[in-house]
Each structure stands twice: as C-alpha cells, then as structure tokens.
Scaffold this motif. Structure first.
Motif, PDB file in Angstrom:
ATOM      1  N   TRP A  11       0.798  -1.232  -0.111  1.00 55.45           N
ATOM      2  CA  TRP A  11      -0.055  -0.160   0.085  1.00 55.45           C
ATOM      3  C   TRP A  11       0.938   1.350  -0.113  1.00 55.45           C
ATOM      4  O   TRP A  11       0.601   2.240  -0.851  1.00 55.45           O
ATOM      5  CB  TRP A  11      -0.790  -0.101   1.425  1.00 55.45           C
ATOM      6  CG  TRP A  11      -1.761   1.162   1.412  1.00 55.45           C
ATOM      7  CD1 TRP A  11      -2.735   1.702   0.594  1.00 55.45           C
ATOM      8  CD2 TRP A  11      -1.480   2.353   2.247  1.00 55.45           C
ATOM      9  NE1 TRP A  11      -3.201   2.707   1.229  1.00 55.45           N
ATOM     10  CE2 TRP A  11      -2.490   3.329   1.968  1.00 55.45           C
ATOM     11  CE3 TRP A  11      -0.426   2.435   3.194  1.00 55.45           C
ATOM     12  CZ2 TRP A  11      -2.631   4.724   2.645  1.00 55.45           C
ATOM     13  CZ3 TRP A  11      -0.349   3.778   3.804  1.00 55.45           C
ATOM     14  CH2 TRP A  11      -1.465   4.722   3.616  1.00 55.45           C
ATOM     15  N   ASP A  44      -7.983  -1.968  -6.936  1.00 50.60           N
ATOM     16  CA  ASP A  44      -8.501  -0.440  -6.688  1.00 50.60           C
ATOM     17  C   ASP A  44      -9.421  -0.417  -5.481  1.00 50.60           C
ATOM     18  O   ASP A  44      -9.384   0.314  -4.680  1.00 50.60           O
ATOM     19  CB  ASP A  44      -9.380  -0.213  -7.767  1.00 50.60           C
ATOM     20  CG  ASP A  44      -8.439   0.010  -9.152  1.00 50.60           C
ATOM     21  OD1 ASP A  44      -7.216   0.493  -8.838  1.00 50.60           O
ATOM     22  OD2 ASP A  44      -9.071   0.075 -10.061  1.00 50.60           O
ATOM     23  N   ASP A  45     -10.413  -1.661  -5.077  1.00 57.35           N
ATOM     24  CA  ASP A  45     -11.238  -1.659  -4.121  1.00 57.35           C
ATOM     25  C   ASP A  45     -10.286  -1.797  -2.590  1.00 57.35           C
ATOM     26  O   ASP A  45     -10.673  -1.086  -1.780  1.00 57.35           O
ATOM     27  CB  ASP A  45     -12.231  -2.848  -4.032  1.00 57.35           C
ATOM     28  CG  ASP A  45     -13.156  -2.926  -3.030  1.00 57.35           C
ATOM     29  OD1 ASP A  45     -13.769  -1.791  -2.538  1.00 57.35           O
ATOM     30  OD2 ASP A  45     -13.073  -3.953  -2.271  1.00 57.35           O
ATOM     31  N   GLU A  46      -9.233  -2.465  -2.603  1.00 56.94           N
ATOM     32  CA  GLU A  46      -8.272  -2.547  -1.590  1.00 56.94           C
ATOM     33  C   GLU A  46      -7.643  -1.498  -1.233  1.00 56.94           C
ATOM     34  O   GLU A  46      -7.641  -0.910  -0.364  1.00 56.94           O
ATOM     35  CB  GLU A  46      -7.309  -3.739  -1.816  1.00 56.94           C
ATOM     36  CG  GLU A  46      -8.036  -5.261  -1.720  1.00 56.94           C
ATOM     37  CD  GLU A  46      -7.184  -6.454  -2.307  1.00 56.94           C
ATOM     38  OE1 GLU A  46      -7.363  -7.512  -1.706  1.00 56.94           O
ATOM     39  OE2 GLU A  46      -6.362  -5.895  -3.102  1.00 56.94           O
ATOM     40  N   ALA A  48      -8.706   1.641  -2.105  1.00 44.78           N
ATOM     41  CA  ALA A  48      -9.587   2.483  -1.598  1.00 44.78           C
ATOM     42  C   ALA A  48     -10.091   2.285  -0.087  1.00 44.78           C
ATOM     43  O   ALA A  48     -10.083   3.216   0.833  1.00 44.78           O
ATOM     44  CB  ALA A  48     -10.906   2.402  -2.382  1.00 44.78           C
ATOM     45  N   ARG A  49     -10.338   0.911   0.250  1.00 40.72           N
ATOM     46  CA  ARG A  49     -10.271   0.600   1.657  1.00 40.72           C
ATOM     47  C   ARG A  49      -9.297   0.894   2.704  1.00 40.72           C
ATOM     48  O   ARG A  49      -9.466   1.620   3.655  1.00 40.72           O
ATOM     49  CB  ARG A  49     -10.830  -0.707   1.820  1.00 40.72           C
ATOM     50  CG  ARG A  49     -12.118  -1.089   0.946  1.00 40.72           C
ATOM     51  CD  ARG A  49     -12.510  -2.540   1.111  1.00 40.72           C
ATOM     52  NE  ARG A  49     -12.515  -3.214   2.508  1.00 40.72           N
ATOM     53  CZ  ARG A  49     -12.385  -4.452   2.799  1.00 40.72           C
ATOM     54  NH1 ARG A  49     -12.071  -5.263   1.581  1.00 40.72           N
ATOM     55  NH2 ARG A  49     -12.414  -4.957   3.986  1.00 40.72           N
ATOM     56  N   LEU A  50      -8.074   0.775   2.024  1.00 41.17           N
ATOM     57  CA  LEU A  50      -6.847   1.172   2.986  1.00 41.17           C
ATOM     58  C   LEU A  50      -6.751   2.519   2.807  1.00 41.17           C
ATOM     59  O   LEU A  50      -6.337   2.992   4.254  1.00 41.17           O
ATOM     60  CB  LEU A  50      -5.726   0.621   2.283  1.00 41.17           C
ATOM     61  CG  LEU A  50      -5.560  -0.909   2.556  1.00 41.17           C
ATOM     62  CD1 LEU A  50      -4.448  -1.645   1.826  1.00 41.17           C
ATOM     63  CD2 LEU A  50      -5.235  -1.374   4.109  1.00 41.17           C
ATOM     64  N   ASN A  51      -6.913   3.450   1.946  1.00 41.43           N
ATOM     65  CA  ASN A  51      -6.790   4.875   1.943  1.00 41.43           C
ATOM     66  C   ASN A  51      -7.796   5.432   3.001  1.00 41.43           C
ATOM     67  O   ASN A  51      -7.586   6.353   3.720  1.00 41.43           O
ATOM     68  CB  ASN A  51      -7.299   5.345   0.571  1.00 41.43           C
ATOM     69  CG  ASN A  51      -5.923   5.024  -0.338  1.00 41.43           C
ATOM     70  OD1 ASN A  51      -4.557   4.921  -0.067  1.00 41.43           O
ATOM     71  ND2 ASN A  51      -6.168   5.321  -1.588  1.00 41.43           N
ATOM     72  N   ASP A  52      -9.141   4.662   2.932  1.00 41.33           N
ATOM     73  CA  ASP A  52     -10.311   5.199   3.840  1.00 41.33           C
ATOM     74  C   ASP A  52      -9.794   5.171   5.187  1.00 41.33           C
ATOM     75  O   ASP A  52      -9.883   6.076   6.168  1.00 41.33           O
ATOM     76  CB  ASP A  52     -11.508   4.675   3.553  1.00 41.33           C
ATOM     77  CG  ASP A  52     -12.075   5.245   2.255  1.00 41.33           C
ATOM     78  OD1 ASP A  52     -11.718   6.255   1.586  1.00 41.33           O
ATOM     79  OD2 ASP A  52     -12.849   4.373   1.778  1.00 41.33           O
ATOM     80  N   VAL A  53      -9.316   3.979   5.760  1.00 38.15           N
ATOM     81  CA  VAL A  53      -9.091   3.755   7.191  1.00 38.15           C
ATOM     82  C   VAL A  53      -7.897   4.311   7.646  1.00 38.15           C
ATOM     83  O   VAL A  53      -7.338   4.545   8.700  1.00 38.15           O
ATOM     84  CB  VAL A  53      -8.734   2.377   7.667  1.00 38.15           C
ATOM     85  CG1 VAL A  53     -10.194   1.569   7.181  1.00 38.15           C
ATOM     86  CG2 VAL A  53      -7.826   1.672   6.481  1.00 38.15           C
ATOM     87  N   SER A  54      -6.907   4.963   6.591  1.00 34.71           N
ATOM     88  CA  SER A  54      -5.437   5.634   6.758  1.00 34.71           C
ATOM     89  C   SER A  54      -5.768   7.171   6.777  1.00 34.71           C
ATOM     90  O   SER A  54      -4.706   7.819   7.029  1.00 34.71           O
ATOM     91  CB  SER A  54      -4.480   5.320   5.852  1.00 34.71           C
ATOM     92  OG  SER A  54      -4.354   3.633   6.052  1.00 34.71           O
TER      93      SER A  54
END
Length: 79
Positions: A11, A44-46, A48-54
């Motif tokens: 990531w 892309d989904d992974e 996006a999810r990592l960006n959101d929680v970070s």
C-alpha cells in the motif's frame, strides 16, 4: 494469503508521492516476507479501503485530547 507487512509495504509503495520504501527487517525471514510485497498488486477496492482507514482524522493530534492536554500543561523549569 499475504502478511500484514506485505499489505502495508504494498500500500505504501503504491502511493503517488512515494518513490521508495524502507524495509525494517531484522531477520532473514522478515526480509523474505518484506520482499514478498514486491509481487503484491492491491486491487482498486483494496486501495480505496486502505486509503479510507488511513485518512487523518480531524480529532487527531494536535487537535484531539492529546493536543488539548499538551496546550494546557504546566511548564516547569529547572532540573
């Protein structure tokens, strides 16, 4: 099927402003695990999810409880 270290390194390396990643391996096993991140391609989904929680939170330091406590602490001099 990959380690947390591989996800974190994958990531981090995929971020637009990142040009290199520093590995923190202390053992040959950790080094091999870290190098496994080179093969990891997050979807892309992974991403996006990592960006959101970070994403930084507005209530986080220096604006949260820790920052408020720092602003109001008594400053003492001397040793």
């Amino acid at each position: 099927g990959v380690s947390m270290a591989q996800v974190a390194l994958g990531w981090t390396a995929a971020q637009p402003a990142i040009t290199s990643v520093i590995l923190g391996a202390r053992t040959p096993e950790q080094l091999a695990d870290n190098l496994g991140a080179m093969k990891l391609k997050l979807s892309d989904d992974e991403m996006a999810r990592l960006n959101d929680v970070s994403a930084p939170q507005p209530f986080d330091y220096p604006y949260g409880k820790g920052g408020i406590n720092q602003r109001h602490r008594k400053i003492e001099g001397g040793r």
